[in-house]
Enzyme design. Structure first.
Site: not given
Length: 545
Positions: A381, A507, A509
């Site tokens: 990001c 993102h 994750e």
């Protein structure tokens, strides 16, 4: 018909209600029951999207674009079940809905009160999740502790739930503290007794006690708690401190938590399959060689600020038989001391997301160091945006290049605001949020890592790569690894002359799971270990891509 489990907490905050709720979801799912988990947060913010990471930790983004509490990340990782905006409820959102209804005249002149209107809205939100997901069991975690003023409407609402449901449709699980006093060498049950007394004064009798402790709880102590709290001895569950959160489901299973909950709910007793989970925990406890990873961030004083990233790195190390040796580095310290002083000896560098000017120059310096030193790098990001800024300044020679978010009058705004966002003034919920498709370019590292032509990833940002600089970008050794299906938005960038240099606008994750690491994190760790980034046997793919 769904069954309902309510997880409350007493004595102090941060006892781990979220991990208990997630662990129970994991254990029920291991028995073949479908599960959904709700978080009821007592703060007046509509969601945590505008809250500082220093106060609240990371903001977890769901696939449908909700900005939620980080506990929803635990729920997803432990149950491998996607949550939605319905699974995150705050006092602010409840009051906002009720007040909007009052302004429209929906209450026909009735005096609007906490009881019944606010509590009815809370019950509606819980029932809505059950109707939407058709889950066998809906687990609801109530934020805060028993006795907090702001949590009272939630507790009243779950008490009222018994009006609509049968006795065996509801189970109350109370998480409480059983401290050890070193001075006297004794484990004390009085805090738990008082917590249960407070809960009972509200009209809720817990069915199960989960006792957080750092010393083993004896049978005699369990018997004592059973007598004072009105809970069967077998339903007094010891939850001793664990070396990893992923060991908690196994410990609670051994203590009999699932058996007690399923008995209370009159669910069919089924054998659980935790073999894969046990293997994962064994690997965590017996890892391979350490992998030194630097996480260069802005919110380093709070561990939870980058929780999902840390977990994703852990998952990737686990998949590659490595041990995560994480070094959290303050970007502002790099600004003062230089990148080499903090990054020398690191096997990989990660720059995470964030907002605002603070620490940006430190991130840019860390990225330059990783690029020039050939150290595997992953930007996420804002980390990608900083990588673009670093390219513009140090490779393309664009003096003063930066993001329009950081410097609106920048000479070279290589990151800028989309035209449709220019008139947006509100902060909450106005970004590009949730899952968007990304088409991967052929013959790129990104495409090889994912093994797919089109992927779907979660976003949380407003500013984008400025396409006015795309040709210059491509001419200088960089390439676009992925973009939106219409080709307009750059989603992934790579630097060709580097062992591993990737940065993404989204993102990743949020979609990493224990036992199924995310491809980008796996690629980073493999590069850090000096092994081939991808091959046919290890190419990772995300489900649903």
């Amino acid at each position: 018909m769904s069954k309902f489990v309510f997880v409350t907490g007493g004595v102090v905050s941060s006892l781990g209600k979220g991990i208990v709720a997630a662990s129970l979801g994991c254990l029920l799912k291991s028995r073949g029951y479908s599960v959904s988990i709700i978080k009821l947060d007592p703060y007046l913010n509509v969601d945590p999207g505008t809250m500082s990471p220093f106060q609240h930790g990371e903001v977890f983004v769901t696939e449908d674009g909700a900005e939620t509490d980080l506990d929803l990340g635990h729920y997803e990782r432990f149950t491998d079940t996607p949550m939605s905006r319905l699974n995150s409820v705050t006092t602010g959102s409840i009051y906002q809905a009720v007040i909007n209804r009052e302004r429209r005249g929906d209450y026909n002149g009735t005096t609007v009160q906490v009881i019944p209107h606010i509590t009815a809205e809370i019950r509606t939100r819980i029932n809505r999740v059950a109707a939407h997901t058709q889950a066998d069991v809906v687990i609801t975690e109530i934020g805060g502790t028993v006795g907090d003023i702001e949590s009272l409407p939630f507790l009243e609402a779950i008490r009222e739930f018994r009006k609509d449901k049968g006795r065996h449709d509801i189970a109350y699980v109370h998480v409480t503290l059983v401290p050890f006093l070193a001075a006297s060498g004794e484990i004390k049950t009085k805090p738990t007794q008082h917590s249960v007394k407070e809960l009972r004064s509200i009209g809720i009798q817990p069915d199960v006690l989960v006792c957080r402790c750092d010393h083993p709880i004896t049978t005699a102590l369990k018997t004592k708690l059973s007598g004072f709290c009105g809970v069967p001895v077998d339903a007094v569950i010891s939850a001793q401190d664990a070396d990893t959160i992923y060991a908690v489901p196994l410990a609670l299973e051994q203590e009999g938590l699932t058996r007690e909950v399923t008995d209370t709910l009159r669910l069919e007793e089924r054998p659980g399959d935790l073999a894969g989970w046990e293997t994962m925990v064994h690997q965590l406890r017996h890892p391979g060689d350490p992998v030194r990873v630097a996480l260069v961030g802005k919110y380093v004083s709070l561990n939870d600020a980058y929780l999902s990233i840390v977990e994703a790195l852990q998952h990737a190390c686990l998949a590659q038989d490595g041990k995560l040796d994480l070094h959290v580095v303050c970007a502002e310290q790099i600004e003062q001391d230089g990148a080499a002083a903090h990054l020398e000896g690191m096997a990989a560098v990660v720059t995470p997301g964030g907002f605002g000017n603070r620490g940006i120059e430190g991130k840019v310096a860390a990225i330059r160091w990783a690029r020039e030193e050939g150290v595997p790098f992953l930007g996420l990001c804002l980390g990608m945006q900083c990588a673009v800024i670093e390219w513009a300044r140090n490779i393309a020679g664009l003096v003063g290049a930066t993001s329009a978010e950081l410097e609106p009058a920048a000479t070279h705004p290589v990151i800028h605001l989309l035209p449709e966002q220019e008139d947006v003034v509100d902060l909450g919920g106005t970004m590009r949020l949730g899952v968007y498709p990304c088409r991967l370019m052929p013959n790129t590292i990104s495409h090889k890592l994912y093994g797919e032509d089109v992927i779907y990833e979660r976003h949380r940002h407003r500013y984008e790569f400025n396409n006015a600089y795309r040709n210059l970008f491509l001419e200088s050794g960089y390439r676009v690894g992925g973009c939106s299906p219409d080709g307009r938005l750059v989603e992934l960038i790579e630097y060709k002359d580097h062992p591993f240099f990737l940065a993404c606008q989204y993102h990743p994750e949020f979609r990493s799971r224990p036992g199924r690491a995310h491809p980008l994190f796996s690629g980073l760790i493999r590069a850090a270990q000096g092994v081939p980034i991808v091959d046919e046997a290890t190419t990772a793919m995300l489900p649903g891509s």
